[in-house]
Design an enzyme around this catalytic site. Structure first.
Site, PDB file in Angstrom:
ATOM      1  N   SER A   1     -15.761  -6.492   7.157  1.00 35.90           N
ATOM      2  CA  SER A   1     -15.533  -5.745   5.922  1.00 35.90           C
ATOM      3  C   SER A   1     -16.768  -5.682   5.043  1.00 35.90           C
ATOM      4  CB  SER A   1     -14.409  -6.408   5.120  1.00 35.90           C
ATOM      5  OG  SER A   1     -14.837  -7.655   4.643  1.00 35.90           O
TER       6      SER A   1
ATOM      7  N   ASP B   1      -3.571  -3.884   7.123  1.00 38.67           N
ATOM      8  CA  ASP B   1      -4.710  -4.730   7.493  1.00 38.67           C
ATOM      9  C   ASP B   1      -4.642  -6.065   6.767  1.00 38.67           C
ATOM     10  OD1 ASP B   1      -5.383  -2.222   8.542  1.00 38.67           O
ATOM     11  OD2 ASP B   1      -7.517  -2.610   8.308  1.00 38.67           O
TER      12      ASP B   1
ATOM     13  N   GLU C   1     -10.630  -6.122  12.224  1.00 41.14           N
ATOM     14  CA  GLU C   1     -11.498  -6.303  11.061  1.00 41.14           C
ATOM     15  C   GLU C   1     -11.343  -7.730  10.574  1.00 41.14           C
ATOM     16  OE1 GLU C   1     -12.651  -4.298   6.781  1.00 41.14           O
ATOM     17  OE2 GLU C   1     -11.097  -3.427   8.014  1.00 41.14           O
TER      18      GLU C   1
ATOM     19  N   CYS D   1      -5.370  -1.829  -1.610  1.00 37.01           N
ATOM     20  CA  CYS D   1      -6.317  -2.843  -2.085  1.00 37.01           C
ATOM     21  C   CYS D   1      -7.315  -2.250  -3.073  1.00 37.01           C
ATOM     22  CB  CYS D   1      -7.048  -3.457  -0.910  1.00 37.01           C
ATOM     23  SG  CYS D   1      -5.974  -4.325   0.249  1.00 37.01           S
TER      24      CYS D   1
ATOM     25  N   CYS E   1       0.809  -1.223   0.000  1.00 37.34           N
ATOM     26  CA  CYS E   1       0.000   0.000   0.000  1.00 37.34           C
ATOM     27  C   CYS E   1       0.840   1.270   0.000  1.00 37.34           C
ATOM     28  CB  CYS E   1      -0.942  -0.001   1.198  1.00 37.34           C
ATOM     29  SG  CYS E   1      -2.044  -1.424   1.287  1.00 37.34           S
TER      30      CYS E   1
ATOM     31  N   CYS F   1      -2.787   3.279   3.070  1.00 39.39           N
ATOM     32  CA  CYS F   1      -3.552   2.130   3.544  1.00 39.39           C
ATOM     33  C   CYS F   1      -4.659   2.567   4.500  1.00 39.39           C
ATOM     34  CB  CYS F   1      -2.629   1.094   4.173  1.00 39.39           C
ATOM     35  SG  CYS F   1      -1.709   1.714   5.589  1.00 39.39           S
ATOM     36  N   ASP F   2      -5.361   1.572   5.025  1.00 40.86           N
ATOM     37  CA  ASP F   2      -6.634   1.808   5.697  1.00 40.86           C
ATOM     38  C   ASP F   2      -6.610   2.865   6.794  1.00 40.86           C
ATOM     39  OD1 ASP F   2      -7.274  -0.279   4.081  1.00 40.86           O
ATOM     40  OD2 ASP F   2      -8.230  -1.488   5.617  1.00 40.86           O
ATOM     41  N   LYS F   3      -5.631   2.808   7.675  1.00 40.81           N
ATOM     42  CA  LYS F   3      -5.636   3.706   8.833  1.00 40.81           C
ATOM     43  C   LYS F   3      -4.746   4.919   8.652  1.00 40.81           C
ATOM     44  CE  LYS F   3      -8.390   0.743  10.478  1.00 40.81           C
ATOM     45  NZ  LYS F   3      -8.264  -0.151   9.325  1.00 40.81           N
TER      46      LYS F   3
END
Length: 570
Positions: free
Chosen positions: A482, A93, A456, A206, A61, A134-136
């Site tokens: 998710s 993640d 998650e 992703c 990512c 990325c996610d966070k």
């Protein structure tokens, strides 16, 4: 360092903040140390621009962000600023999924926000660009931007390209579904290995409308990422160009005093959630948008989120519930086209300011739709008349729970509870084929405090889907799902089990009912029985008693407050 009127006139107060750190004879020590890294008097007289880089080589990512930071520095210098790059943490993640390490993910959001805030405050930055992917890292950087309230940009590193398996695009979601399919004997070992090898062909986040691309969409619509910058894929050469332009833009923002407090308004938060609703985005957007509101001191609740989703149809046909990837969005016309649809449909406030100095409506007006594209629908051809995320309430979730819907899921599920006190136990039951059609899989003590960190659980949901049970099994948790199943998947239950929430009182075989049309989630137990169980309930011992995990568990708010850790009271 000379502090002549000529220099002061030249910078025109654009370096006003950093003068506290760098101007005057008493600041010679600071200047001497910065000269040790190659900066000159001329550099130190210019606005000091921080680049908060979430680069890491642990996962794809953020792997390429050094490249973008280099181009960004060129843009900053060309526009008359001095770039100073610094790093913060990043947790993948996708890599930690299904392990104890996943508990670190949400906690890293707080660490990212805290570390960026500390560096920005300590060094009196005049402006800041946050490179995230990325996610966070995206919500973490945005939270820091809101706290610091200096001219700031969040630039998304971009989506990974999809892999190709037997002529169709695949993403990391397909790997997790393959785990379930292989365990159920529905996929050969050779096909399983092939999907693993090709699902992630290079750098980037992703590729579906998972959390990363959901937050990228949200950030552009909310106005904190320049329109047209986020959706460019990670390895596209145009990404380098927009990184350079972001470097130029931050100097204009300082000149015009465009700060997060002027962008992150109640209307902007509504706009952000409308973009999530219209694209069928990740349930994590609920958590993060609530966190933004708490950071900014703006009243915004899960009930507001439900109202927005109730009136905003889904128009983007994106994975994990749809057909297309984030790269397809870019090819179809990008987030700008989504913005144009939202403005034209009256689902957002187009007068909101963005980092470019233009309004959302002005940015959306220049969208160019690719002829024949089928990724971003018109309102007349909406995929569902309601948005992708909804809030359920009932005796099992008195303060709310979150479910992701596409529109074709079962409307009612009633079945026996299968109780698991941690994700690993639930995953074992799925892999050993213990979960049957009609079951309600309950995974608890995975909340902000109980986990800690709200893991998650894509692995569990995807494995169930891979076994063909996605529409036959209801999943609920006080952690996060998710939404990768084809059926009903409920997370973010508040209050959580660790704090005495009803989910912690459930017993094997209790009958649980969800009614989508009524937005309800209940266990068929009387109030007297629940009171009896509550009186006998004792919280389990915490998983961590020291270190960062324990610190987060001690300070974390509940999911309906964004699971943030910077409020004094729970």
């Amino acid at each position: 360092m000379s502090d002549s009127p000529t220099i002061r006139d030249q910078v025109a107060q654009m370096n006003a903040r950093s003068r506290t750190l760098l101007a005057g004879n008493d600041r010679a020590g600071a200047r001497a140390m910065l000269k040790a890294i190659g900066l000159t008097d001329a550099d130190l007289a210019k606005p000091l621009i921080g680049i908060a880089n979430t680069w890491t080589e642990i996962g794809p990512c953020n792997f390429h962000l050094r490249r973008l930071a280099h181009k960004m520095k060129e843009g900053i210098r060309a526009a008359g600023g001095t770039p100073v790059e610094f790093n913060t943490v990043s947790i993948s993640d996708g890599i930690t999924m299904g392990t104890e390490g996943m508990k670190a993910s949400l906690i890293s959001r707080e660490m990212i926000a805290d570390s960026i805030e500390l560096v920005a405050r300590a060094n009196y930055l005049d402006g800041m660009i946050c490179l995230a992917a990325c996610d966070k890292t995206m919500p973490g950087t945005i939270m820091a931007m809101i706290r610091c309230d200096i001219p700031s940009i969040m630039l998304y590193g971009g989506s990974i390209m999809p892999g190709s398996y037997k002529g169709k695009d695949v993403t990391i979601q397909d790997v997790y579904e393959a785990i379930g399919a292989h365990a159920a004997g529905k996929m050969s070992a050779e096909d399983f290995k092939e999907i693993e090898d090709i699902a992630c062909p290079g750098p980037g986040a992703c590729g579906g409308q998972f959390t990363a691309n959901t937050m990228a969409t949200l950030a552009e619509i909310m106005g904190l990422c320049p329109m047209g910058f986020a959706d460019i894929p990670a390895m596209d050469s145009e990404k380098d160009n927009v990184a350079y332009r972001a470097g130029e833009l931050i100097l204009k923002m300082i000149e015009q005093d465009i700060r997060p407090s002027k962008i992150v308004t109640r209307a902007a938060l509504d706009n952000a959630m409308a973009s999530v609703a219209a694209t069928g985005g990740s349930t994590n957007a609920v958590l993060h948008t609530l966190a933004f509101a708490r950071e900014a001191g703006i009243p915004f609740t899960i009930d507001d989120i439900e109202a927005i989703n109730k009136h905003t149809p889904i128009i983007a046909d994106l994975k994990p519930t749809g057909k297309y990837t984030a790269v397809d969005v870019y090819k179809a016309g990008g987030i700008r086209l989504i913005a144009q649809r939202l403005v034209d449909g009256g689902h957002v406030d187009g007068s909101c300011l963005t980092v470019t100095g233009k309004t959302l409506a002005q940015e959306a007006a220049t969208a160019k739709e690719t002829p024949g594209q089928d990724v971003i629908h018109t309102w007349e051809k909406a995929i569902s008349q309601n948005g992708g995320l909804h809030i359920l309430k009932g005796n099992l979730a008195p303060r709310g729970a979150v479910i992701k819907l596409k529109g074709d899921e079962p409307r009612i599920h009633r079945g026996p509870a299968r109780i698991f006190n941690r994700e690993e136990d639930a995953m074992h039951a799925v892999q050993t084929l213990q979960i049957k059609a009609g079951d309600v899989v309950v995974i608890r003590y995975e909340g902000p405090v109980g986990g800690p960190g709200m893991r998650e659980m894509l692995g569990v949901t995807a494995a169930i889907n891979g076994q063909g049970l996605g529409r036959e099994v209801l999943l609920i948790t006080d952690g996060r799902f998710s939404g990768a199943t084809r059926g009903l998947c409920i997370g973010h239950i508040a209050p959580e089990a660790m704090l005495g929430g009803v989910i912690g009182l459930l017993q094997e075989g209790d009958t649980i009912t969800v009614n989508i049309d009524e937005r309800s989630l209940n266990v068929e137990l009387s109030a007297a029985e629940l009171e009896k169980r509550a009186a006998a309930w004792q919280p389990p011992k915490p998983h961590y008693t020291s270190g960062v995990m324990a610190k987060y568990a001690y300070t974390a708010q509940q999911a309906d407050d964004g699971a943030i850790s910077n409020l004094l009271k729970r």
